[in-house]
Scaffold this active site. Structure first.
Site, PDB file in Angstrom:
ATOM      1  N   TYR A 114      49.206  46.167  36.099  1.00 22.63           N
ATOM      2  CA  TYR A 114      48.726  44.850  35.659  1.00 22.63           C
ATOM      3  C   TYR A 114      49.891  43.913  35.361  1.00 22.63           C
ATOM      4  CZ  TYR A 114      45.768  41.527  33.035  1.00 22.63           C
ATOM      5  OH  TYR A 114      45.108  40.403  32.581  1.00 22.63           O
ATOM      6  N   SER A 173      48.508  35.686  32.923  1.00 20.97           N
ATOM      7  CA  SER A 173      48.257  36.380  31.653  1.00 20.97           C
ATOM      8  C   SER A 173      49.534  36.265  30.825  1.00 20.97           C
ATOM      9  CB  SER A 173      47.975  37.861  31.938  1.00 20.97           C
ATOM     10  OG  SER A 173      48.072  38.635  30.763  1.00 20.97           O
TER      11      SER A 173
HETATM   12  P1  NAD Z   1      35.898  40.170  33.756  1.00 23.31           P
HETATM   13  O1  NAD Z   1      35.902  41.642  33.960  1.00 23.31           O
HETATM   14  O2  NAD Z   1      34.902  39.577  32.814  1.00 23.31           O
HETATM   15  O3  NAD Z   1      35.731  39.424  35.160  1.00 23.31           O
HETATM   16  C1  NAD Z   1      36.403  39.853  36.310  1.00 23.31           C
HETATM   17  C2  NAD Z   1      35.726  39.259  37.519  1.00 23.31           C
HETATM   18  O4  NAD Z   1      36.397  39.741  38.689  1.00 23.31           O
HETATM   19  C3  NAD Z   1      34.257  39.676  37.663  1.00 23.31           C
HETATM   20  O5  NAD Z   1      33.511  38.594  38.165  1.00 23.31           O
HETATM   21  C4  NAD Z   1      34.320  40.803  38.697  1.00 23.31           C
HETATM   22  O6  NAD Z   1      33.113  40.998  39.414  1.00 23.31           O
HETATM   23  C5  NAD Z   1      35.421  40.265  39.582  1.00 23.31           C
HETATM   24  N1  NAD Z   1      36.017  41.288  40.438  1.00 23.31           N
HETATM   25  C6  NAD Z   1      36.585  42.466  40.095  1.00 23.31           C
HETATM   26  N2  NAD Z   1      36.974  43.135  41.199  1.00 23.31           N
HETATM   27  C7  NAD Z   1      36.659  42.354  42.257  1.00 23.31           C
HETATM   28  C8  NAD Z   1      36.819  42.479  43.665  1.00 23.31           C
HETATM   29  N3  NAD Z   1      37.382  43.564  44.223  1.00 23.31           N
HETATM   30  N4  NAD Z   1      36.370  41.487  44.449  1.00 23.31           N
HETATM   31  C9  NAD Z   1      35.776  40.376  43.918  1.00 23.31           C
HETATM   32  N5  NAD Z   1      35.616  40.208  42.590  1.00 23.31           N
HETATM   33  C10 NAD Z   1      36.049  41.179  41.789  1.00 23.31           C
HETATM   34  O7  NAD Z   1      37.380  39.795  33.335  1.00 23.31           O
HETATM   35  P2  NAD Z   1      38.045  38.507  32.649  1.00 23.31           P
HETATM   36  O8  NAD Z   1      38.571  38.930  31.344  1.00 23.31           O
HETATM   37  O9  NAD Z   1      37.165  37.329  32.731  1.00 23.31           O
HETATM   38  O10 NAD Z   1      39.312  38.341  33.599  1.00 23.31           O
HETATM   39  C11 NAD Z   1      39.434  37.313  34.539  1.00 23.31           C
HETATM   40  C12 NAD Z   1      40.924  37.114  34.831  1.00 23.31           C
HETATM   41  O11 NAD Z   1      41.591  36.726  33.631  1.00 23.31           O
HETATM   42  C13 NAD Z   1      41.636  38.361  35.347  1.00 23.31           C
HETATM   43  O12 NAD Z   1      42.567  38.007  36.351  1.00 23.31           O
HETATM   44  C14 NAD Z   1      42.368  38.851  34.110  1.00 23.31           C
HETATM   45  O13 NAD Z   1      43.506  39.602  34.437  1.00 23.31           O
HETATM   46  C15 NAD Z   1      42.727  37.543  33.447  1.00 23.31           C
HETATM   47  N6  NAD Z   1      43.040  37.631  32.032  1.00 23.31           N
HETATM   48  C16 NAD Z   1      42.095  38.079  31.146  1.00 23.31           C
HETATM   49  C17 NAD Z   1      42.446  38.138  29.809  1.00 23.31           C
HETATM   50  C18 NAD Z   1      41.481  38.611  28.764  1.00 23.31           C
HETATM   51  O14 NAD Z   1      41.907  38.822  27.640  1.00 23.31           O
HETATM   52  N7  NAD Z   1      40.208  38.753  29.072  1.00 23.31           N
HETATM   53  C19 NAD Z   1      43.716  37.756  29.383  1.00 23.31           C
HETATM   54  C20 NAD Z   1      44.637  37.317  30.316  1.00 23.31           C
HETATM   55  C21 NAD Z   1      44.281  37.257  31.644  1.00 23.31           C
END
Ligand code: NAD
Length: 260
Positions: free
Chosen positions: A155, A142
């Site tokens: 985080y 991130s």
């Molecule tokens: P999201 O909430 O859409 O997806 C998260 C996924 O993780 C889902 O499939 C959920 O079921 C799964 N998950 C959560 N807890 C779990 C567990 N205990 N076991 C197995 N699966 C689990 O989120 P996203 O925005 O797509 O985020 C995905 C990654 O990208 C994360 O690591 C997040 O930190 C990172 N990220 C997101 C952003 C953003 O702006 N959305 C920015 C930077 C980094």
């Protein structure tokens, strides 16, 4: 480009992870998807990827807080498809709170899912990759692996940890044909971002629109959310032969956020 390869994407029932799964399937890879959600919706998504791209897709319900389940998911992927060539550590959650009120269980859960799960998956996947002398390990870090924001102690700590884990494992695997990188998105419009709006509204006493404009996109010079497809395209590039010299890198895709 990835025909005959297998990719495992943690946290791929939603958001960025689902984007990676579809983009890698589009290149011909068989996929293990993982994550929580409604069973019927997950099964519909699993068969949709198979149909759309003519690949095989296996679903693992492994909980990323459980080391045994993570190792078992890697083993089952290898048994189902014959190898695990591409590991994408992506599952992640967020919690927003002032540090002195930060619930201890939330700290432990975020460190487990956003950081330790990547260690456990890498640990289980590396022997096979080393044997085959080919592998790609990518973690979704991130912008918060490079800079901080208030109220996100767990985080930001976990994501800085992912950057360090990436560099360490990249050095260990540098001569084995296995590259290890992380991708650092700015704000991508996914359920994870949508869900943190109410708590940020409370913590900062703002409306939803103010949170989007003045908190989330305040730091993103382009003033636009990054898309899931843009992040997935970067992962596909990292899986290509053209990217074989890129290892140990933390690649920003953040609309200029961390340039400031
Ligand atoms: P999201 O909430 O859409 O997806 C998260 C996924 O993780 C889902 O499939 C959920 O079921 C799964 N998950 C959560 N807890 C779990 C567990 N205990 N076991 C197995 N699966 C689990 O989120 P996203 O925005 O797509 O985020 C995905 C990654 O990208 C994360 O690591 C997040 O930190 C990172 N990220 C997101 C952003 C953003 O702006 N959305 C920015 C930077 C980094």
């Amino acid at each position: 480009m990835l025909k005959g390869k297998t990719a495992l994407v943690t946290g791929s029932t939603s958001g960025i992870g689902l984007g990676y799964a579809r983009a890698l399937a589009a290149e011909g890879a068989n996929i293990t998807i993982n994550g929580f959600g409604d069973a019927a919706a997950i099964e519909a998504e699993r068969t949709r990827i198979e149909k759309d791209f003519g690949v095989r897709v296996f679903y693992s319900p492994a909980d990323m807080t459980k080391p045994d389940e993570i190792a078992d998911m890697v083993r089952k992927t290898e048994q189902t498809f014959g190898s695990l060539d591409i590991l994408i550590n992506n599952a992640g959650i967020q919690f927003v709170s002032p540090v002195e009120e930060f619930p201890i269980d939330k700290w432990n859960q975020i460190i487990a899912i956003n950081l330790s799960a990547a260690f456990h998956a890498i640990r289980a996947a590396v022997p096979g990759m080393k044997n085959r002398k080919w592998g790609r390990i990518i973690s979704t870090a991130s912008a918060h692996s490079l800079v901080a924001s208030p109220f996100k102690a767990a985080y930001v700590s976990a994501k800085h940890g992912i950057a360090g884990l990436t560099k360490t494992v990249a050095l260990e695997l540098a001569t084995f044909g296995v590259t290890v990188n992380c991708i650092s998105p700015g704000y991508v419009w996914t359920p994870l971002v949508e869900k943190q709006i109410p708590d940020t509204m409370k913590a900062r006493n703002m409306t939803a629109e103010q949170v989007k404009r003045d908190v989330l996109l305040a730091a993103q010079p382009t003033k636009e959310f990054v898309t899931v497809e843009e992040v997935a395209a970067l992962a596909v590039y990292l899986c290509s032969d053209a990217a074989k010299a890129i290892t140990g890198a933390n690649l920003s895709i953040d609309g200029g956020w961390t340039a400031a």
